[in-house]
Design a protein around this motif. Sequence first.
Motif, PDB file in Angstrom:
ATOM      1  N   TRP A  31     -83.260  55.091 -19.717  1.00  0.00           N
ATOM      2  CA  TRP A  31     -83.613  53.872 -20.767  1.00  0.00           C
ATOM      3  C   TRP A  31     -82.965  53.859 -21.454  1.00  0.00           C
ATOM      4  CZ3 TRP A  31     -87.537  56.132 -17.750  1.00  0.00           C
ATOM      5  CH2 TRP A  31     -88.873  55.498 -16.909  1.00  0.00           C
ATOM      6  N   GLY A  32     -81.662  54.925 -21.588  1.00  0.00           N
ATOM      7  CA  GLY A  32     -81.417  53.792 -23.344  1.00  0.00           C
ATOM      8  C   GLY A  32     -81.638  54.810 -23.972  1.00  0.00           C
ATOM      9  N   HIS A  33     -82.160  55.645 -24.272  1.00  0.00           N
ATOM     10  CA  HIS A  33     -82.620  56.186 -25.337  1.00  0.00           C
ATOM     11  C   HIS A  33     -81.464  57.977 -25.657  1.00  0.00           C
ATOM     12  CE1 HIS A  33     -86.309  54.911 -23.637  1.00  0.00           C
ATOM     13  NE2 HIS A  33     -86.705  54.960 -24.792  1.00  0.00           N
ATOM     14  N   SER A  34     -82.088  58.293 -26.773  1.00  0.00           N
ATOM     15  CA  SER A  34     -81.002  59.203 -27.487  1.00  0.00           C
ATOM     16  C   SER A  34     -80.929  60.414 -27.938  1.00  0.00           C
ATOM     17  CB  SER A  34     -79.409  58.026 -28.414  1.00  0.00           C
ATOM     18  OG  SER A  34     -78.965  57.559 -27.574  1.00  0.00           O
ATOM     19  N   ASP A  35     -80.911  61.063 -27.623  1.00  0.00           N
ATOM     20  CA  ASP A  35     -81.262  62.755 -28.540  1.00  0.00           C
ATOM     21  C   ASP A  35     -82.482  63.220 -27.704  1.00  0.00           C
ATOM     22  OD1 ASP A  35     -78.571  62.491 -29.867  1.00  0.00           O
ATOM     23  OD2 ASP A  35     -79.833  61.433 -31.289  1.00  0.00           O
ATOM     24  N   LEU A  36     -82.713  62.235 -26.207  1.00  0.00           N
ATOM     25  CA  LEU A  36     -84.220  63.081 -25.940  1.00  0.00           C
ATOM     26  C   LEU A  36     -84.016  65.069 -25.465  1.00  0.00           C
ATOM     27  CD1 LEU A  36     -85.278  60.460 -23.559  1.00  0.00           C
ATOM     28  CD2 LEU A  36     -86.351  60.841 -25.918  1.00  0.00           C
ATOM     29  N   ALA A  37     -82.491  65.340 -25.806  1.00  0.00           N
ATOM     30  CA  ALA A  37     -82.131  66.805 -25.263  1.00  0.00           C
ATOM     31  C   ALA A  37     -81.839  66.909 -27.165  1.00  0.00           C
ATOM     32  CB  ALA A  37     -81.399  66.916 -24.763  1.00  0.00           C
ATOM     33  N   GLY A  38     -82.007  67.858 -27.323  1.00  0.00           N
ATOM     34  CA  GLY A  38     -81.126  68.334 -28.361  1.00  0.00           C
ATOM     35  C   GLY A  38     -80.867  68.019 -29.800  1.00  0.00           C
ATOM     36  N   ASN A  39     -80.193  68.330 -30.702  1.00  0.00           N
ATOM     37  CA  ASN A  39     -80.682  67.887 -32.055  1.00  0.00           C
ATOM     38  C   ASN A  39     -81.845  68.181 -32.745  1.00  0.00           C
ATOM     39  OD1 ASN A  39     -78.635  66.305 -33.881  1.00  0.00           O
ATOM     40  ND2 ASN A  39     -79.743  64.369 -33.783  1.00  0.00           N
ATOM     41  N   LEU A  40     -83.199  67.585 -32.373  1.00  0.00           N
ATOM     42  CA  LEU A  40     -84.145  68.234 -33.523  1.00  0.00           C
ATOM     43  C   LEU A  40     -85.555  68.356 -31.870  1.00  0.00           C
ATOM     44  CD1 LEU A  40     -84.515  66.481 -36.301  1.00  0.00           C
ATOM     45  CD2 LEU A  40     -83.830  68.664 -36.256  1.00  0.00           C
ATOM     46  N   TRP A  41     -85.828  69.319 -31.937  1.00  0.00           N
ATOM     47  CA  TRP A  41     -86.890  69.544 -31.235  1.00  0.00           C
ATOM     48  C   TRP A  41     -88.011  67.943 -31.927  1.00  0.00           C
ATOM     49  CZ3 TRP A  41     -88.463  72.184 -27.477  1.00  0.00           C
ATOM     50  CH2 TRP A  41     -88.311  73.607 -26.511  1.00  0.00           C
ATOM     51  N   GLU A  42     -88.863  66.789 -31.095  1.00  0.00           N
ATOM     52  CA  GLU A  42     -89.697  66.173 -31.355  1.00  0.00           C
ATOM     53  C   GLU A  42     -91.112  66.630 -30.879  1.00  0.00           C
ATOM     54  OE1 GLU A  42     -88.044  62.525 -29.556  1.00  0.00           O
ATOM     55  OE2 GLU A  42     -85.915  63.158 -29.901  1.00  0.00           O
ATOM     56  N   TRP A  43     -92.015  66.035 -32.616  1.00  0.00           N
ATOM     57  CA  TRP A  43     -93.766  65.830 -32.026  1.00  0.00           C
ATOM     58  C   TRP A  43     -94.080  65.143 -31.437  1.00  0.00           C
ATOM     59  CZ3 TRP A  43     -95.992  70.253 -34.187  1.00  0.00           C
ATOM     60  CH2 TRP A  43     -95.587  70.563 -35.384  1.00  0.00           C
ATOM     61  N   THR A  44     -95.108  65.475 -30.247  1.00  0.00           N
ATOM     62  CA  THR A  44     -96.158  64.860 -29.550  1.00  0.00           C
ATOM     63  C   THR A  44     -97.063  64.408 -30.288  1.00  0.00           C
ATOM     64  OG1 THR A  44     -96.300  66.340 -28.171  1.00  0.00           O
ATOM     65  CG2 THR A  44     -94.446  64.957 -27.119  1.00  0.00           C
ATOM     66  N   MET A  45     -97.987  63.811 -29.800  1.00  0.00           N
ATOM     67  CA  MET A  45     -99.489  63.198 -29.680  1.00  0.00           C
ATOM     68  C   MET A  45    -100.036  65.082 -29.552  1.00  0.00           C
ATOM     69  SD  MET A  45    -101.958  59.968 -29.346  1.00  0.00           S
ATOM     70  CE  MET A  45    -101.111  59.215 -30.316  1.00  0.00           C
ATOM     71  N   ASP A  46    -100.198  65.478 -28.798  1.00  0.00           N
ATOM     72  CA  ASP A  46    -100.942  66.244 -27.456  1.00  0.00           C
ATOM     73  C   ASP A  46    -101.361  67.597 -29.259  1.00  0.00           C
ATOM     74  OD1 ASP A  46    -101.158  65.705 -24.516  1.00  0.00           O
ATOM     75  OD2 ASP A  46     -99.875  63.954 -25.925  1.00  0.00           O
ATOM     76  N   TRP A  47    -102.051  67.852 -28.417  1.00  0.00           N
ATOM     77  CA  TRP A  47    -102.433  69.756 -28.699  1.00  0.00           C
ATOM     78  C   TRP A  47    -102.008  70.667 -27.740  1.00  0.00           C
ATOM     79  CZ3 TRP A  47    -104.568  66.387 -31.479  1.00  0.00           C
ATOM     80  CH2 TRP A  47    -104.825  66.216 -33.170  1.00  0.00           C
ATOM     81  N   TRP A  48    -101.871  71.766 -27.882  1.00  0.00           N
ATOM     82  CA  TRP A  48    -101.290  72.355 -26.882  1.00  0.00           C
ATOM     83  C   TRP A  48    -102.409  73.167 -26.078  1.00  0.00           C
ATOM     84  CZ3 TRP A  48     -96.732  73.648 -25.165  1.00  0.00           C
ATOM     85  CH2 TRP A  48     -96.318  75.585 -23.670  1.00  0.00           C
ATOM     86  N   ARG A  49    -101.681  73.522 -24.838  1.00  0.00           N
ATOM     87  CA  ARG A  49    -102.573  74.466 -24.109  1.00  0.00           C
ATOM     88  C   ARG A  49    -101.501  74.601 -22.671  1.00  0.00           C
ATOM     89  NH1 ARG A  49    -107.188  71.293 -20.196  1.00  0.00           N
ATOM     90  NH2 ARG A  49    -106.437  73.117 -19.095  1.00  0.00           N
ATOM     91  N   ASP A  50    -101.552  76.033 -22.574  1.00  0.00           N
ATOM     92  CA  ASP A  50    -100.924  76.381 -21.483  1.00  0.00           C
ATOM     93  C   ASP A  50    -100.629  75.339 -19.897  1.00  0.00           C
ATOM     94  OD1 ASP A  50    -100.035  78.718 -23.711  1.00  0.00           O
ATOM     95  OD2 ASP A  50    -101.774  79.940 -22.116  1.00  0.00           O
TER      96      ASP A  50
END
Length: 298
Positions: free
Chosen positions: A219-238
């Motif tokens: 859908w035209g989004h850039s840098d979804l791979a590489g450059n920087l990790w990106e924070w998401t809203m979720d708390w981690w669980r395995d």
Amino acid sequence: MPPSCAGGRPGAGDSCGPGDASCCGNRMVPCGTFLRGYDGTPSTDDAFPAAVSDFRLDKYEITVGRFRAFVDAGQGVQESPPAIGAGRHPHVNGSGWIAGWNSRLTPNTAALRAALQCNGDRLWTWTDAPGSNEDLPINCITWFEAFAFCAWDGGRLPSEAEWNYAAAGGDEHRPYPWGSGIDGDRASYNCTGDGSAAGVCALSDILPVGSKPRGDGRWGHSDLAGNLWEWTMDWWRDALPTPCIDCVHRVDGDRDATRVTRGGSYRAPATDVRAGNRDFSYPIDRVNNIGARCARSI
């Protein structure tokens, strides 16, 4: 016009990506269902289906120029925290800002400016005065600062499911946002963004947002791979939470639980920038390989 681009300054105007597109552009991501973390090879676990509603996701990671507008406005600090409930996911009650997070912000703008020069290795992208870094993605921001920025900018952090959906091309389950295979023309990874030998990391490996248009997603989004990790809203669980219909995993009352990051970074190997890969970091972590981008509700 998001507040971060109201001034039209470098990194916050029409200067990002090929053809000088708007640094604050966003793209519609249509609703659908998909298998989280699944790409057919090598990730073949189909036990985590999810459904997401329509949303908009910023085309680019938050730039230094856009974050500078936030800092200059005195936002994202204890003296001026987000309003309670700001930045909530429209389908998840109680997902907005809470008062208990205020103390996790720096006391004031001067302290925030100093903190953005993190780790002591000079791989931060922030500069005290506008300069040549304005189109670079901002790094060294905590999860709380990323959340606060997106709320101030009229958006929110994307949920992990939304981010994964956009990066995988939804039901196409792409291994990488562009499809299969990876090379330096599509992403900055393994410290080769500047064309140097792998493993030799430098600030020049962090590229201006949108520098690799061949790596754009469905859908035209850039840098979804590489450059920087990106924070998401979720708390981690395995294990990914199920069921997942516009889900956000939270641990109420635990402000310091680890948060999910997605997308890999300029330092990460090719396997870590896959659309199905996930990682985590403590929300107060301030490191040179994590940034963010904002989602916007319909």
